[in-house]
Structures are given as C-alpha cells and as structure tokens.
Write a protein that holds these residues in place. Structure first.
Motif, PDB file in Angstrom:
ATOM      1  N   GLY A  85       0.791  -1.232   0.000  1.00 28.67           N
ATOM      2  CA  GLY A  85       0.000   0.000   0.000  1.00 28.67           C
ATOM      3  C   GLY A  85       0.816   1.269   0.000  1.00 28.67           C
ATOM      4  N   TYR A  86       2.131   1.166   0.091  1.00 25.04           N
ATOM      5  CA  TYR A  86       2.988   2.355   0.094  1.00 25.04           C
ATOM      6  C   TYR A  86       4.372   1.959  -0.405  1.00 25.04           C
ATOM      7  CZ  TYR A  86       4.849   0.369   4.463  1.00 25.04           C
ATOM      8  OH  TYR A  86       5.416  -0.459   5.392  1.00 25.04           O
ATOM      9  N   ASP A  87       5.205   2.959  -0.680  1.00 23.70           N
ATOM     10  CA  ASP A  87       6.564   2.698  -1.145  1.00 23.70           C
ATOM     11  C   ASP A  87       7.427   2.357   0.065  1.00 23.70           C
ATOM     12  OD1 ASP A  87       9.020   2.520  -2.297  1.00 23.70           O
ATOM     13  OD2 ASP A  87       9.139   4.610  -2.954  1.00 23.70           O
ATOM     14  N   GLY A  88       7.724   1.077   0.230  1.00 26.05           N
ATOM     15  CA  GLY A  88       8.506   0.634   1.381  1.00 26.05           C
ATOM     16  C   GLY A  88       9.977   0.460   1.097  1.00 26.05           C
ATOM     17  N   LYS A  89      10.421   0.954  -0.065  1.00 25.04           N
ATOM     18  CA  LYS A  89      11.838   0.838  -0.432  1.00 25.04           C
ATOM     19  C   LYS A  89      12.408   2.228  -0.699  1.00 25.04           C
ATOM     20  CE  LYS A  89      11.215  -3.803  -2.369  1.00 25.04           C
ATOM     21  NZ  LYS A  89      11.282  -4.664  -3.574  1.00 25.04           N
ATOM     22  N   PRO A  90      12.575   3.028   0.372  1.00 29.92           N
ATOM     23  CA  PRO A  90      13.044   4.408   0.222  1.00 29.92           C
ATOM     24  C   PRO A  90      14.488   4.480  -0.269  1.00 29.92           C
ATOM     25  CG  PRO A  90      12.950   3.792   2.533  1.00 29.92           C
ATOM     26  CD  PRO A  90      12.318   2.677   1.774  1.00 29.92           C
ATOM     27  N   THR A  91      14.761   5.496  -1.085  1.00 28.67           N
ATOM     28  CA  THR A  91      16.097   5.650  -1.665  1.00 28.67           C
ATOM     29  C   THR A  91      16.838   6.861  -1.096  1.00 28.67           C
ATOM     30  OG1 THR A  91      15.122   6.881  -3.517  1.00 28.67           O
ATOM     31  CG2 THR A  91      15.452   4.506  -3.815  1.00 28.67           C
ATOM     32  N   ASP A  92      16.299   7.487  -0.049  1.00 28.08           N
ATOM     33  CA  ASP A  92      17.022   8.570   0.624  1.00 28.08           C
ATOM     34  C   ASP A  92      16.611   8.593   2.093  1.00 28.08           C
ATOM     35  OD1 ASP A  92      14.965  10.828   1.213  1.00 28.08           O
ATOM     36  OD2 ASP A  92      14.596  10.316  -0.889  1.00 28.08           O
ATOM     37  N   PRO A  93      17.425   9.205   2.964  1.00 28.34           N
ATOM     38  CA  PRO A  93      17.165   9.165   4.414  1.00 28.34           C
ATOM     39  C   PRO A  93      15.827   9.765   4.814  1.00 28.34           C
ATOM     40  CG  PRO A  93      19.389   9.958   3.959  1.00 28.34           C
ATOM     41  CD  PRO A  93      18.682   9.892   2.645  1.00 28.34           C
ATOM     42  N   ASP A  94      15.452  10.897   4.204  1.00 26.64           N
ATOM     43  CA  ASP A  94      14.201  11.551   4.598  1.00 26.64           C
ATOM     44  C   ASP A  94      12.995  10.675   4.268  1.00 26.64           C
ATOM     45  OD1 ASP A  94      15.485  13.781   5.596  1.00 26.64           O
ATOM     46  OD2 ASP A  94      15.430  14.853   3.681  1.00 26.64           O
ATOM     47  N   ALA A  95      13.033  10.023   3.102  1.00 21.57           N
ATOM     48  CA  ALA A  95      11.929   9.131   2.726  1.00 21.57           C
ATOM     49  C   ALA A  95      11.851   7.948   3.690  1.00 21.57           C
ATOM     50  CB  ALA A  95      12.122   8.644   1.292  1.00 21.57           C
ATOM     51  N   LEU A  96      13.011   7.482   4.158  1.00 24.08           N
ATOM     52  CA  LEU A  96      13.039   6.382   5.133  1.00 24.08           C
ATOM     53  C   LEU A  96      12.368   6.810   6.432  1.00 24.08           C
ATOM     54  CD1 LEU A  96      14.052   3.573   6.082  1.00 24.08           C
ATOM     55  CD2 LEU A  96      16.200   4.683   6.726  1.00 24.08           C
ATOM     56  N   GLY A  97      12.743   7.987   6.941  1.00 29.40           N
ATOM     57  CA  GLY A  97      12.134   8.481   8.174  1.00 29.40           C
ATOM     58  C   GLY A  97      10.637   8.671   8.035  1.00 29.40           C
ATOM     59  N   ASP A  98      10.213   9.242   6.895  1.00 32.47           N
ATOM     60  CA  ASP A  98       8.776   9.456   6.671  1.00 32.47           C
ATOM     61  C   ASP A  98       8.017   8.135   6.613  1.00 32.47           C
ATOM     62  OD1 ASP A  98       8.957  12.200   6.649  1.00 32.47           O
ATOM     63  OD2 ASP A  98       9.174  12.355   4.471  1.00 32.47           O
ATOM     64  N   MET A  99       8.647   7.091   6.064  1.00 29.32           N
ATOM     65  CA  MET A  99       7.987   5.792   5.981  1.00 29.32           C
ATOM     66  C   MET A  99       7.580   5.301   7.375  1.00 29.32           C
ATOM     67  SD  MET A  99       9.444   2.137   4.553  1.00 29.32           S
ATOM     68  CE  MET A  99      10.421   1.802   6.038  1.00 29.32           C
ATOM     69  N   PHE A 100       8.488   5.413   8.328  1.00 29.32           N
ATOM     70  CA  PHE A 100       8.180   4.958   9.683  1.00 29.32           C
ATOM     71  C   PHE A 100       7.147   5.855  10.357  1.00 29.32           C
ATOM     72  CE2 PHE A 100      12.618   3.262   9.227  1.00 29.32           C
ATOM     73  CZ  PHE A 100      12.253   1.931   9.197  1.00 29.32           C
ATOM     74  N   LEU A 101       7.263   7.166  10.152  1.00 27.02           N
ATOM     75  CA  LEU A 101       6.355   8.104  10.815  1.00 27.02           C
ATOM     76  C   LEU A 101       4.944   8.056  10.242  1.00 27.02           C
ATOM     77  CD1 LEU A 101       8.729  11.189  11.180  1.00 27.02           C
ATOM     78  CD2 LEU A 101       8.108   9.521  12.929  1.00 27.02           C
ATOM     79  N   ASN A 102       4.813   7.664   8.969  1.00 30.28           N
ATOM     80  CA  ASN A 102       3.490   7.635   8.329  1.00 30.28           C
ATOM     81  C   ASN A 102       2.708   6.356   8.607  1.00 30.28           C
ATOM     82  OD1 ASN A 102       3.706  10.180   7.179  1.00 30.28           O
ATOM     83  ND2 ASN A 102       4.701   9.413   5.316  1.00 30.28           N
ATOM     84  N   ARG A 103       3.340   5.379   9.224  1.00 30.37           N
ATOM     85  CA  ARG A 103       2.616   4.149   9.542  1.00 30.37           C
ATOM     86  C   ARG A 103       1.561   4.423  10.621  1.00 30.37           C
ATOM     87  NH1 ARG A 103       7.676  -0.214   9.570  1.00 30.37           N
ATOM     88  NH2 ARG A 103       7.857  -0.360   7.299  1.00 30.37           N
ATOM     89  N   LYS A 104       0.601   3.537  10.707  1.00 36.01           N
ATOM     90  CA  LYS A 104      -0.519   3.691  11.640  1.00 36.01           C
ATOM     91  C   LYS A 104      -1.291   4.979  11.346  1.00 36.01           C
ATOM     92  CE  LYS A 104       1.621   1.011  15.361  1.00 36.01           C
ATOM     93  NZ  LYS A 104       2.007   0.971  16.788  1.00 36.01           N
ATOM     94  N   GLY A 105      -1.418   5.291  10.057  1.00 35.41           N
ATOM     95  CA  GLY A 105      -2.195   6.454   9.655  1.00 35.41           C
ATOM     96  C   GLY A 105      -1.598   7.773  10.092  1.00 35.41           C
ATOM     97  N   GLY A 106      -0.296   7.781  10.341  1.00 36.56           N
ATOM     98  CA  GLY A 106       0.371   9.010  10.755  1.00 36.56           C
ATOM     99  C   GLY A 106       0.416   9.204  12.257  1.00 36.56           C
ATOM    100  N   ALA A 107      -0.180   8.274  13.009  1.00 33.70           N
ATOM    101  CA  ALA A 107      -0.186   8.404  14.478  1.00 33.70           C
ATOM    102  C   ALA A 107       1.226   8.346  15.050  1.00 33.70           C
ATOM    103  CB  ALA A 107      -1.046   7.300  15.094  1.00 33.70           C
TER     104      ALA A 107
END
Length: 383
Positions: A85-107
């Motif tokens: 349901g989302y891009d789980g293979k980030p290619t830069d540090p900021d995208a990696l951090g956002d991936m974790f923070l956006n889980r659980k609907g952003g909670a």
C-alpha cells in the motif's frame, strides 16, 4: 557483483527449510531419528563440537539494505520490503524516516519512541550506502546491533543493547578492535533479490563492504567446550531407545496425512512455545487444557485426542524426550554463558543471552534458553 553470483540455483526459502529448530523441537519434525540427532550433537560439544557453535546475536530492528535493479541504494525493514500500500523501499534518508512516521495512519508522528527510531534509521542510511559496492545488485537481510559506536563501560568493555540482551565485548579482542573502528554494526543472515528470493551468505562480508563504518559481525565461535552430564545423556539415550517405535508411530507422516492432521508437529511446537509464559515444567501434562484455547478447530481437537489415546506410550515418551533434551541443553548453555570469553551477554542481572547456533550438516540447531530469553522476548511490547 549480482545476486545470482551468491547461488546459481535460486531457491525460495520455505518455512521448513529456513527454520532453525530448538534442539528439543527436532523430535516433533523428525521423530526418534531427530531425537538421536539432537542427543549426539549435544554430546559432541564436549569433544570439539563447540567449535561449530556460534553466538546467536539478539539484534533489532531487522533491516534490509542493498541496490535495486536501477542501481539505487535502499534501506528499509522487513515490513517495508514487502509493502503493497505504500513505497517501502526508500532511496534517501528523509523518505526512510517518513515511511516509519506515516505508519498507523500518521499516528507515529506524535510517538516519541517512533520519532527517535526514525531519526536513528535516517542517521545510518548514508553509512550503509557508502559501505555497499556500487556494482552489487541485490539486498542483505540482517539485524542491527548498534546505530553508533558503543560506549565503553566501567569494566573496559564495549557495551550495547539492541533488543533485550546486553552485550559486553572486550576492547582488546579482535571483535573489540572492529567495533572501535565502526560507527554502526549489523549481523547479516541472508542475501535477497527484488522478489524476496533468499540464499545463504557465503562470502566474508567484511571483505565485500567498503571502509570500516559498517561492521558486519562475523560468526563468533564459542571458545571453550562443555562438560557433559554423562548420567543425563545415558538416561536420555535409554528413553529414546525405549520409546522410538511408539514415538514414530505417533508422528507417522502417512497416518497424519490420512487423518488430515499434517500440522500436528506444528501444533506441538506452538504448545511448547506457549509453555514459556507459564513455566516449562510438566510439559505435555496440560496440553489438552491448552488445546481449546488455541486456534485448532473443534473437529481436529477430537482427532488429536483420539490419536493420542491410541498412542499413549509414544505421547508420554515424546514429552520425556523433549524435557530431557531441554535439561541437557540448558546445562550446556549455562556453561557457555559462564566461560571467560570475549563476549559477555546478560538479560537484566542474569548471565546469558539469546543463546547459540550449532552448525550441523543435517540442519542447524538452536541452543536457546527458553525459560529466560524466550520468555523475556515474548514479553516485549513491540510497535
């Protein structure tokens, strides 16, 4: 270097092939031959077999990192790697951090623990990217041991706690020198391609990786053998011999297929794991109290009861064997934990960690103290 160079014949690692069994669990899958194999493997730990025993590192989180087919570096976790349901293979540090923070609907964006975790993962991204050769195509799968160089404690050991086990490593050891030169550490288990195809790691990854920032922990072998309790081993051998025919009848694959109970060994395994929470004494005696609380259907529960009633000797012999193997194994683990070695592992105030892995041509064997590590690990609250 491409993924296929690690293993020309690509294989999907199935559950049964990838699993490393506890010494006492081998009997569920292999019957009397498995019990004999476990016994002989434990016996050899007194006469040089310990050289095939390595520390089982309790790392966390599980990470996957590597280069995709376009040559882009990716760092993620197990959930991200298979995400739909989302891009789980980030290619830069900021995208990696956002991936974790956006889980659980952003909670997670208001969860201090997740924020710290996301920042730590962002912090190691560039180190792993620099360490990986640009011509490598594929991914490494492993467990993180530390984000930054561990501190030295009052006893002069590098100390780090990736999960529930605290590790102390002698500064003047070969391992200590590698830790000193590194900024992050990882233990790698498998090599993957984009589809999740896995193969074992065969190369010395510290010869593959560039620089010293990322230290890939090599197999760390036990430095001293164990004194085997011959009385317990002889008693166990007699129990196996006495019950082998009845045990194999209980676990006969053809019979289980005919009864539509092919998952019987797996049910026994799940029951044994459940006993970690309530105490491992009296194994087997409360199985039929546990069974109604499991996800096993009512119809299958009746079949299991009937099957056990018709194989009473095999059933009682099974749990005698499991308990006896566990007793011999735990004694060996306690000896390994008490030896003066380069690595000291503790859980709270108790000596010992996740245990050890015994390499075996017929299948590796876990020597894990279920009453301590497994219980503590099952009690951990995870995000």
């Amino acid at each position: 270097m491409r993924f296929s160079e690690f293993n020309i014949r690509r294989v999907i690692i199935k559950e049964a092939e990838a699993r490393i069994d506890h010494a006492e669990d081998i009997v569920f899958w292999e019957g009397s031959k498995g019990a004999a194999r476990a016994l002989e493997s434990l016996r050899k730990l007194e006469t040089g077999g310990h050289k095939d025993v390595t520390i089982k590192w309790d790392g966390s989180p599980a990470i996957i990192f590597g280069n995709n087919e376009q040559g882009e570096f990716i760092l993620t976790d197990k959930s991200g790697f298979v995400a739909k349901g989302y891009d789980g293979k980030p290619t830069d540090p900021d995208a990696l951090g956002d991936m974790f923070l956006n889980r659980k609907g952003g909670a997670n964006r208001s969860n201090p623990r997740t924020i710290a975790f996301a920042n730590n993962m962002k912090g190691i991204f560039k180190a792993y990217k620099r360490a990986l050769p640009e011509d490598f195509e594929g991914y490494y799968k492993g467990d993180l041991l530390y984000y930054t160089t561990p501190p030295v404690n009052e006893n002069g050991y590098y100390e780090f706690k990736p999960n529930i086990v605290t590790y102390q490593v002698k500064q003047d050891s070969a391992l200590g020198a590698k830790i000193k030169a590194s900024t992050t550490g990882v233990v790698v288990h498998r090599v993957l391609d984009d589809k999740g195809t896995e193969v074992p790691v065969t190369a010395d990854l510290n010869e593959v990786f560039l620089g010293d920032d990322v230290f890939v922990f090599p197999p760390t072998t036990v430095q001293k053998g164990a004194d085997i309790d011959n009385k317990s081993v002889d008693e166990l051998k007699q129990i196996i011999s006495k019950n082998s025919v009845a045990l194999d009848k209980l676990l006969n694959k053809d019979t289980l297929i005919q009864m539509k109970m092919v998952d019987f060994p797996k049910i026994l395994y799940k029951y044994t794991n459940s006993k970690v929470d309530t105490g491992l004494s009296g194994l087997g005696s409360d199985f039929f109290k546990w069974l109604p609380t499991s996800k096993v259907s009512g119809a299958k529960q009746k079949k299991i009861l009937e099957h056990v009633e018709n194989n009473r000797q095999g059933w009682e012999g099974l749990w005698q064997i499991v308990s006896s193997i566990m007793k011999v194994k735990d004694d060996i683990i306690q000896q390994f934990d008490s030896h003066d070695q380069d690595v000291i592992a503790t859980i709270g105030n108790d000596k010992g960690g996740e245990g050890y892995v015994l390499a075996s041509p017929q299948g590796d064997i876990k020597l894990v103290p279920r009453a301590t590590f497994s219980k503590a690990n099952r009690a951990v609250e995870r995000d």
